[in-house]
Structures are given as C-alpha cells and as structure tokens.
Design a protein around this motif. Structure first.
Motif, PDB file in Angstrom:
ATOM      1  N   THR A  54       0.844  -1.196   0.000  1.00  0.00           N
ATOM      2  CA  THR A  54       0.000   0.000   0.000  1.00  0.00           C
ATOM      3  C   THR A  54       0.878   1.244   0.000  1.00  0.00           C
ATOM      4  O   THR A  54       2.104   1.160   0.151  1.00  0.00           O
ATOM      5  CB  THR A  54      -0.928   0.038   1.233  1.00  0.00           C
ATOM      6  OG1 THR A  54      -0.156   0.344   2.409  1.00  0.00           O
ATOM      7  CG2 THR A  54      -1.633  -1.301   1.442  1.00  0.00           C
ATOM      8  N   LYS A  55       0.262   2.389  -0.138  1.00  0.00           N
ATOM      9  CA  LYS A  55       0.972   3.672  -0.130  1.00  0.00           C
ATOM     10  C   LYS A  55       0.649   4.465   1.129  1.00  0.00           C
ATOM     11  O   LYS A  55       0.833   5.674   1.178  1.00  0.00           O
ATOM     12  CB  LYS A  55       0.613   4.488  -1.375  1.00  0.00           C
ATOM     13  CG  LYS A  55       1.055   3.823  -2.683  1.00  0.00           C
ATOM     14  CD  LYS A  55       0.710   4.683  -3.881  1.00  0.00           C
ATOM     15  CE  LYS A  55       1.171   4.014  -5.179  1.00  0.00           C
ATOM     16  NZ  LYS A  55       0.838   4.831  -6.379  1.00  0.00           N
ATOM     17  N   HIS A  56       0.152   3.794   2.167  1.00  0.00           N
ATOM     18  CA  HIS A  56      -0.193   4.475   3.406  1.00  0.00           C
ATOM     19  C   HIS A  56       1.074   4.996   4.089  1.00  0.00           C
ATOM     20  O   HIS A  56       2.151   4.404   3.974  1.00  0.00           O
ATOM     21  CB  HIS A  56      -0.937   3.537   4.346  1.00  0.00           C
ATOM     22  CG  HIS A  56      -2.257   3.069   3.803  1.00  0.00           C
ATOM     23  ND1 HIS A  56      -3.146   3.894   3.172  1.00  0.00           N
ATOM     24  CD2 HIS A  56      -2.831   1.832   3.798  1.00  0.00           C
ATOM     25  CE1 HIS A  56      -4.210   3.205   2.804  1.00  0.00           C
ATOM     26  NE2 HIS A  56      -4.045   1.950   3.159  1.00  0.00           N
ATOM     27  N   SER A  57       0.929   6.058   4.836  1.00  0.00           N
ATOM     28  CA  SER A  57       2.045   6.597   5.607  1.00  0.00           C
ATOM     29  C   SER A  57       2.310   5.704   6.814  1.00  0.00           C
ATOM     30  O   SER A  57       1.467   4.891   7.210  1.00  0.00           O
ATOM     31  CB  SER A  57       1.718   8.020   6.092  1.00  0.00           C
ATOM     32  OG  SER A  57       0.640   7.995   7.018  1.00  0.00           O
TER      33      SER A  57
ATOM     34  N   ALA B 260      -0.306   6.243   9.475  1.00  0.00           N
ATOM     35  CA  ALA B 260      -1.590   5.599   9.167  1.00  0.00           C
ATOM     36  C   ALA B 260      -1.519   4.095   9.415  1.00  0.00           C
ATOM     37  O   ALA B 260      -2.466   3.489   9.922  1.00  0.00           O
ATOM     38  CB  ALA B 260      -1.984   5.892   7.728  1.00  0.00           C
ATOM     39  N   ILE B 261      -0.381   3.473   9.063  1.00  0.00           N
ATOM     40  CA  ILE B 261      -0.222   2.027   9.271  1.00  0.00           C
ATOM     41  C   ILE B 261      -0.225   1.700  10.756  1.00  0.00           C
ATOM     42  O   ILE B 261      -0.875   0.746  11.199  1.00  0.00           O
ATOM     43  CB  ILE B 261       1.079   1.543   8.602  1.00  0.00           C
ATOM     44  CG1 ILE B 261       0.968   1.663   7.079  1.00  0.00           C
ATOM     45  CG2 ILE B 261       1.378   0.099   9.001  1.00  0.00           C
ATOM     46  CD1 ILE B 261       2.250   1.350   6.350  1.00  0.00           C
TER      47      ILE B 261
ATOM     48  N   GLU C  57     -10.294   0.738   3.686  1.00  0.00           N
ATOM     49  CA  GLU C  57      -9.411   0.927   2.548  1.00  0.00           C
ATOM     50  C   GLU C  57      -9.937   1.955   1.561  1.00  0.00           C
ATOM     51  O   GLU C  57      -9.563   1.963   0.405  1.00  0.00           O
ATOM     52  CB  GLU C  57      -9.207  -0.412   1.827  1.00  0.00           C
ATOM     53  CG  GLU C  57      -8.367  -1.379   2.626  1.00  0.00           C
ATOM     54  CD  GLU C  57      -6.998  -0.833   2.873  1.00  0.00           C
ATOM     55  OE1 GLU C  57      -6.310  -0.447   1.914  1.00  0.00           O
ATOM     56  OE2 GLU C  57      -6.596  -0.760   4.034  1.00  0.00           O
TER      57      GLU C  57
END
Length: 288
Positions: A14-17, A20-21, A60
């Motif tokens: 994913t491209k989450h920060s 956020a993760i 998501e």
C-alpha cells in the motif's frame, strides 16, 4: 500477525504513511498484545462495514475487500517460513536476482561441504575401536542425539513435509511461489542438512580424544548459519533492493498446516530414524 509483519506487508503493498499504518494496527490490536488475530480483524472489518453502510469500504477507502483478504489470512492455521535463502528461492521470480542468489549460496555451502568430505575420506581414517578410550566412545554416543538435534536444515525440512502444505492460495500473495520451487527449495535444504550431518558424524567418529572431538564438533557450526546470514544480509539492505524485497517477503509469507494426523507424526519418525542410523554407524566403527 505481529506488528512488524503487518507494517512490512502494508509498506510493501500500500501507499499508506507510517503513521496511518501504525494507527490501523492499533485499531485492530484490541487487547494491545502486539499481535492481531483473525477474530480481531473480523470484528474491526464488521464494525467498519456497518459504519460505512454495509459495503466494507471503511478501512481501505472504497475497495470492497475484507482485511482478512488484504492480509492474506485463510481459514487454515498458518505457519511462518524459516528465515533462510531456500525460502527466498521459493518466493523468487524464476531467473531473477533472488533466484540466482539462493542458488549461489546453496552452491557455496555444498562446495565447502564437499571439500571437507573429500579431505575426511582421503587424508583421515576411522580409528580401530580398540585404539579409542572407553570414555571417548561413551562421549561419542552421548553426542549422537546432539548431532541430530542441531541439524537445523534437516529438522526444518522434516517439519515442513510433516505439518505444512503448499496451497494455490499462496499464489495470490506471491505469484512466483510455484509448487515446483517449493519442493526444489526444500530438497536443497535437505541436501544441505544431510551433507552437514555426514561431516559432523564423520569428525565425531574419527576422534580419539575428548578435547579434539568437542573442538571439531563446534568448529564447523558456523557453516550451518551461512544461508541464514545470507538472508539477513539481504533483508537488512546490504545488497540490492530486489533481494531486500524478497527477503522481507519471507518474513510475511505463511504456509497452511495440513491437518493430517498421519503426516504430522512423520517428523518425529524421521528424526528417530536419523538417530538410529547414527547409532548403527557408531556401532560399526567403535564396537564391531
């Protein structure tokens, strides 16, 4: 699933920060024990699904998939892969960097084992039983179960074929985790373990005094760790980015258990048979 595994998977897919993760993990880790279970994932998903109007898009941002699917969780019990280059080979793209890297490490270990074996068979010999003190013989016998127990590659291979199985669902998480590479990687690990067991046992049975026996027994233990060290070098980023990626995939990937009662005793049986073979070799060399 541990926090490290979750973060590695999310960063990989994913491209989450990072923030956020971590927040997502904290939201699912209801009991704050540093791990998330299928039940915790299911409860969070159902709560988010209810809050988002029943479409499962709360976590998501619009993708209609459960967190169980996102994390690759299955109804079967799962078991982590061993940290070695043979599992890098299993997950690698055919003829890719990790593929050849694993084969290179296997060839390196095999070459070293063959060189030692040639030296043992040509320049050394097994002493006559009458020349070996009784105390040395007894120590040799006591070290036989130790010689089996420290054979990590053999034990891991026995465990895999007794308790785990390859499943097509693995290809959904890693498209290169083919069945033939699963078996080939395990066969390389088995050959590795058998060669090391042969060398260790030969050194053990050729000893005529206790000190040299223990020194020889301990001196070669570093060879057993070469494949593990190779994986950690790749995972820690000392080599290429591609190797680091595959090494991290080894941490994330899990195999389903087979739930076959007959097969699950196979590892104990194989371990016992291996010990019996060593005992027979000891009797042939030191007693008969």
């Amino acid at each position: 699933l541990s926090k490290m595994e979750f973060e590695l998977y999310m960063k990989r897919n994913t491209k989450h920060s990072d923030i956020a993760i971590r927040e997502l993990f904290s939201m699912m880790d209801v009991d704050n024990d540093g791990f998330i279970t299928r039940d915790e994932v299911r409860r969070v998903f159902l709560r988010q699904k209810k809050e988002s109007g029943g479409n499962g898009a709360g976590i998501e941002g619009g993708e209609k998939m459960s967190m169980g699917e996102l994390l690759g969780l299955d109804d079967d019990d799962m078991n982590e892969l061993a940290d070695d280059v043979y599992n890098m080979f299993f997950l690698s793209r055919p003829c890719g960097q990790a593929f050849w890297y694993a084969l290179l490490i296997f060839a390196l270990k095999t070459g070293l084992f063959v060189i030692i074996a040639i030296d043992l068979l040509t320049n050394k010999s097994f002493p006559d039983g009458s020349e070996v003190p009784l105390l040395v013989k007894c120590t040799q016998f006591l070290l036989l179960p130790v010689a089996v127990a420290i054979e990590e590659e053999l034990i891991v291979t026995f465990f895999i074929y007794s308790n785990l199985k390859w499943s097509p669902v693995i290809l959904e998480l890693n498209p290169y985790a083919y069945k033939y590479k699963y078996h080939l990687g395990n066969m390389m690990r088995l050959i590795d373990g058998l060669l090391f067991l042969f060398i260790n046992t030969s050194l053990l049975l050729q000893a005529v005094d206790i000190l040299s026996m223990f020194l020889n027994f301990a001196a070669l233990q570093f060879l057993q760790e070469i494949d593990n060290i190779a994986l950690h070098l790749a995972r820690d980023g000392y080599l290429t980015e591609n190797l680091e990626e595959v090494a991290n995939d080894v941490t994330l990937m899990k195999l389903p258990r087979n739930h076959n009662g007959m097969l699950q005793v196979l590892d104990s049986l194989l371990l016992f048979v291996t010990f019996v073979v060593l005992v027979v070799a000891w009797v042939l060399v030191q007693v008969l």
